[in-house]
Write an enzyme that holds these catalytic residues in place. Sequence first.
Site, short mmCIF file in Angstrom:
data_model
loop_
_atom_site.label_atom_id
_atom_site.label_comp_id
_atom_site.label_asym_id
_atom_site.label_seq_id
_atom_site.Cartn_x
_atom_site.Cartn_y
_atom_site.Cartn_z
N LYS A 121 1.03 -1.62 -0.12
CA LYS A 121 0.08 -0.28 -0.19
C LYS A 121 0.97 0.86 -0.02
O LYS A 121 1.63 1.02 0.81
CB LYS A 121 -0.91 -0.18 1.31
CG LYS A 121 -1.76 0.83 1.07
CD LYS A 121 -2.95 1.59 2.05
CE LYS A 121 -1.68 2.44 3.18
NZ LYS A 121 -1.71 4.03 1.99
N SER B 133 5.26 6.45 10.82
CA SER B 133 5.00 7.78 11.69
C SER B 133 5.02 6.80 13.19
O SER B 133 4.06 5.39 13.28
CB SER B 133 4.15 8.93 12.03
OG SER B 133 2.79 8.10 11.97
N THR B 134 5.66 7.33 13.88
CA THR B 134 6.20 6.11 15.58
C THR B 134 4.60 5.75 16.13
O THR B 134 3.95 4.86 15.89
CB THR B 134 6.90 6.94 16.24
OG1 THR B 134 7.79 6.76 15.87
CG2 THR B 134 6.89 6.46 17.29
N VAL C 132 1.30 5.84 14.86
CA VAL C 132 0.39 4.78 13.85
C VAL C 132 1.45 3.70 13.62
O VAL C 132 0.41 2.35 13.70
CB VAL C 132 0.68 5.01 12.05
CG1 VAL C 132 -0.29 3.71 11.39
CG2 VAL C 132 -0.38 6.44 11.57
N GLY C 133 2.49 3.47 13.50
CA GLY C 133 3.39 2.52 13.95
C GLY C 133 3.06 1.52 14.91
O GLY C 133 2.87 -0.09 15.53
N GLU D 254 9.21 -0.25 10.52
CA GLU D 254 10.76 1.85 10.51
C GLU D 254 9.80 2.94 11.01
O GLU D 254 9.01 3.51 9.51
CB GLU D 254 11.44 1.82 8.68
CG GLU D 254 12.06 0.23 8.76
CD GLU D 254 13.56 0.84 9.26
OE1 GLU D 254 13.45 1.11 9.98
OE2 GLU D 254 14.36 -0.76 8.91
N CYS E 83 13.53 10.14 7.64
CA CYS E 83 13.61 9.85 8.64
C CYS E 83 14.76 10.47 9.57
O CYS E 83 15.24 10.25 10.51
CB CYS E 83 12.50 9.03 8.83
SG CYS E 83 13.93 7.43 7.52
N GLU F 163 10.14 15.76 16.10
CA GLU F 163 10.42 15.54 14.74
C GLU F 163 9.32 15.75 13.58
O GLU F 163 8.82 16.13 13.54
CB GLU F 163 10.33 13.83 14.29
CG GLU F 163 10.76 13.54 13.15
CD GLU F 163 9.80 12.24 12.28
OE1 GLU F 163 8.95 11.76 12.67
OE2 GLU F 163 11.13 11.50 12.11
P1 NAD Z 1 2.55 7.52 8.50
O1 NAD Z 1 2.13 7.13 9.61
O2 NAD Z 1 0.98 8.73 8.38
O3 NAD Z 1 1.94 6.73 7.06
C1 NAD Z 1 2.12 5.73 6.89
C2 NAD Z 1 1.48 5.07 6.36
O4 NAD Z 1 0.70 4.49 6.53
C3 NAD Z 1 1.56 5.26 5.08
O5 NAD Z 1 0.40 5.00 3.76
C4 NAD Z 1 -0.75 5.56 5.35
O6 NAD Z 1 -1.29 5.34 4.82
C5 NAD Z 1 -0.45 4.41 6.66
N1 NAD Z 1 -1.52 4.55 7.81
C6 NAD Z 1 -2.10 5.67 8.18
N2 NAD Z 1 -2.52 4.67 9.36
C7 NAD Z 1 -2.60 4.20 9.23
C8 NAD Z 1 -3.63 2.78 9.83
N3 NAD Z 1 -4.42 3.25 10.70
N4 NAD Z 1 -3.30 1.65 9.44
C9 NAD Z 1 -2.17 1.08 8.54
N5 NAD Z 1 -1.28 2.15 7.96
C10 NAD Z 1 -2.17 3.18 8.18
O7 NAD Z 1 3.17 8.55 7.85
P2 NAD Z 1 3.48 9.41 7.00
O8 NAD Z 1 2.92 11.24 7.04
O9 NAD Z 1 3.26 8.80 5.88
O10 NAD Z 1 5.37 9.33 6.38
C11 NAD Z 1 6.13 9.93 8.04
C12 NAD Z 1 6.81 9.13 9.25
O11 NAD Z 1 7.80 8.42 8.26
C13 NAD Z 1 8.18 10.26 9.79
O12 NAD Z 1 7.52 9.68 11.70
C14 NAD Z 1 8.89 9.26 9.21
O13 NAD Z 1 10.20 9.69 9.98
C15 NAD Z 1 8.67 8.29 9.13
N6 NAD Z 1 9.38 7.22 7.92
C16 NAD Z 1 10.70 6.46 8.73
C17 NAD Z 1 11.25 5.66 7.99
C18 NAD Z 1 12.47 4.53 8.18
O14 NAD Z 1 13.20 4.26 7.78
N7 NAD Z 1 12.77 4.65 9.94
C19 NAD Z 1 11.26 6.27 6.89
C20 NAD Z 1 10.62 6.55 6.47
C21 NAD Z 1 9.86 8.04 7.07
#
Ligand code: NAD
Length: 463
Positions: free
Chosen positions: A164, A218-219, A221-222, A239, A273, A366
């Site tokens: 996705k 993002s942390t 959502v993770g 990640e 990130c 961040e």
């Molecule tokens: P996000 O967490 O908002 O979204 C990431 C993905 O998760 C998107 O595809 C989104 O549609 C999906 N998502 C959102 N809610 C969800 C849910 N409830 N269940 C399942 N999937 C869901 O993050 P973002 O704003 O797209 O990206 C920015 C963040 O990503 C920053 O915090 C950045 O640090 C982090 N990031 C980390 C790394 C790494 O390797 N550590 C790399 C790139 C980005």
Amino acid sequence: MHFPSSPFGAGGTTTVHDPATAQPLTTVGLADLAETDAAIERAHRAFPAWRAIAPAERARLLRAFSAQIDAHLDELAWLEVANAGHTIGNARWEAGNVRDVLMYYSAAPERHFGRQIPVPGGVDITFHEPLGVVGVIVPWNFPMPIAGWGFAPALAAGNTVVLKPAELTPLTAMRIGELALEAGIPEGVFTVIPGRGRVVGDRFVTHPLVRKVCFTGSTDVGKGIMRGCADQVKRVTLELGGKSANIVFADADLEKAAASAPGGAFDNAGQDCCARSRILVQESVYDRFLELLQPAVEGFRVAAPGEETAEMGPMVSAGQRDAVASFLDDADIAFAGSTVTGTGGYWLAPTVVLPRSLQDPVWTQEIFGPVVAVMPFRDEADAIAKANDTEYGLSGSIFTRDVGRALRVARGVDSGNLSVNSHSSVRYWTPFGGFKQSGLGRELGPDAPDSFSEVKNVFISND
Ligand code: NAD
């Protein structure tokens, strides 16, 4: 420009924009729950044949996929310039990274296997068994490489993949999905499903046929994904965010450290990130470093992302630009670089701020934009303590000419990836991932196929 088309649409549509101009590019059909379930079931049905395929044939198909990416490298790069506002130089590197990661893991089917372990009474063999369907969830900031770091080792280990992309930037992943089919990857083995996080992404977490979720984002959502996966003891790699330190010692090559600091913080408009968004400078050279940093920041070339010499383009969306700008409303700004006006796009100047305390939000949060905070430190112990004073631990840099110091500080900083006299974070031959709340597990490197396999142990009695 050719835009890939979505075979989904029951979940509505989204219009994606060019961040440099805010002009609409195309409309993408999104999957609903039923379409997501159907795609997961297709991937499940494709799994037995893909896992059983002769290793040399799976390797050949992955190499054909890599070659197909190579043949469309420029097309993919320009698509990313349009959809994500990445500079053309970066976008070419990103498409090339997907090609290279596929080629690297194409060796795995023929080399990633178990062992025969001597035991009394018979023969003991370990097998690396693929998991089944793997769900890869990708953020908007690096749509191509982050997708590849998940799907390439997962496919190589014999899994099928549903992926996705982020709502804002789905186009390159969708095109890569088309290229996979054109390369001969069988139907159902690799499916890109554009959709909303709470619909498609969440279904990867709850659907019992998805055996592992590989999430980058993002942390917050993770954390929710990890909680959701716990219900089925589902495998998960996370990640997540970062707030990495760039530590500059007085004995460093200060000119080099200052010249490279803008790239370390503002690459991809700071939407990285691994951005070195906190610069720690030893107090005896703090003023001198800021004097050197100012022209480097002012000279950092912010321009239309399609210009070959652009070093920074726009931010991905108005929302992201406004969220980052709100940090600057109440910050002590030391100086800023240039920006672009008059295009309607989501531009923000690269900005250097001086935190008022260790609790200042510009120092602790961040920001995920082109903002870097600079603070002095006393000695090695103080540098390590300040670098570690964060919930994150993803990346970081150490500038010093003293090898022993580089090693002591690298061992002292709680972070998954550190570079000495460099801002390099990701080299696909080496493991990548975070300490603390920056993530769980590692991607890339020689061991990545292990995280997409289960070890099975079989004992054969000689009785
Ligand atoms: P996000 O967490 O908002 O979204 C990431 C993905 O998760 C998107 O595809 C989104 O549609 C999906 N998502 C959102 N809610 C969800 C849910 N409830 N269940 C399942 N999937 C869901 O993050 P973002 O704003 O797209 O990206 C920015 C963040 O990503 C920053 O915090 C950045 O640090 C982090 N990031 C980390 C790394 C790494 O390797 N550590 C790399 C790139 C980005």
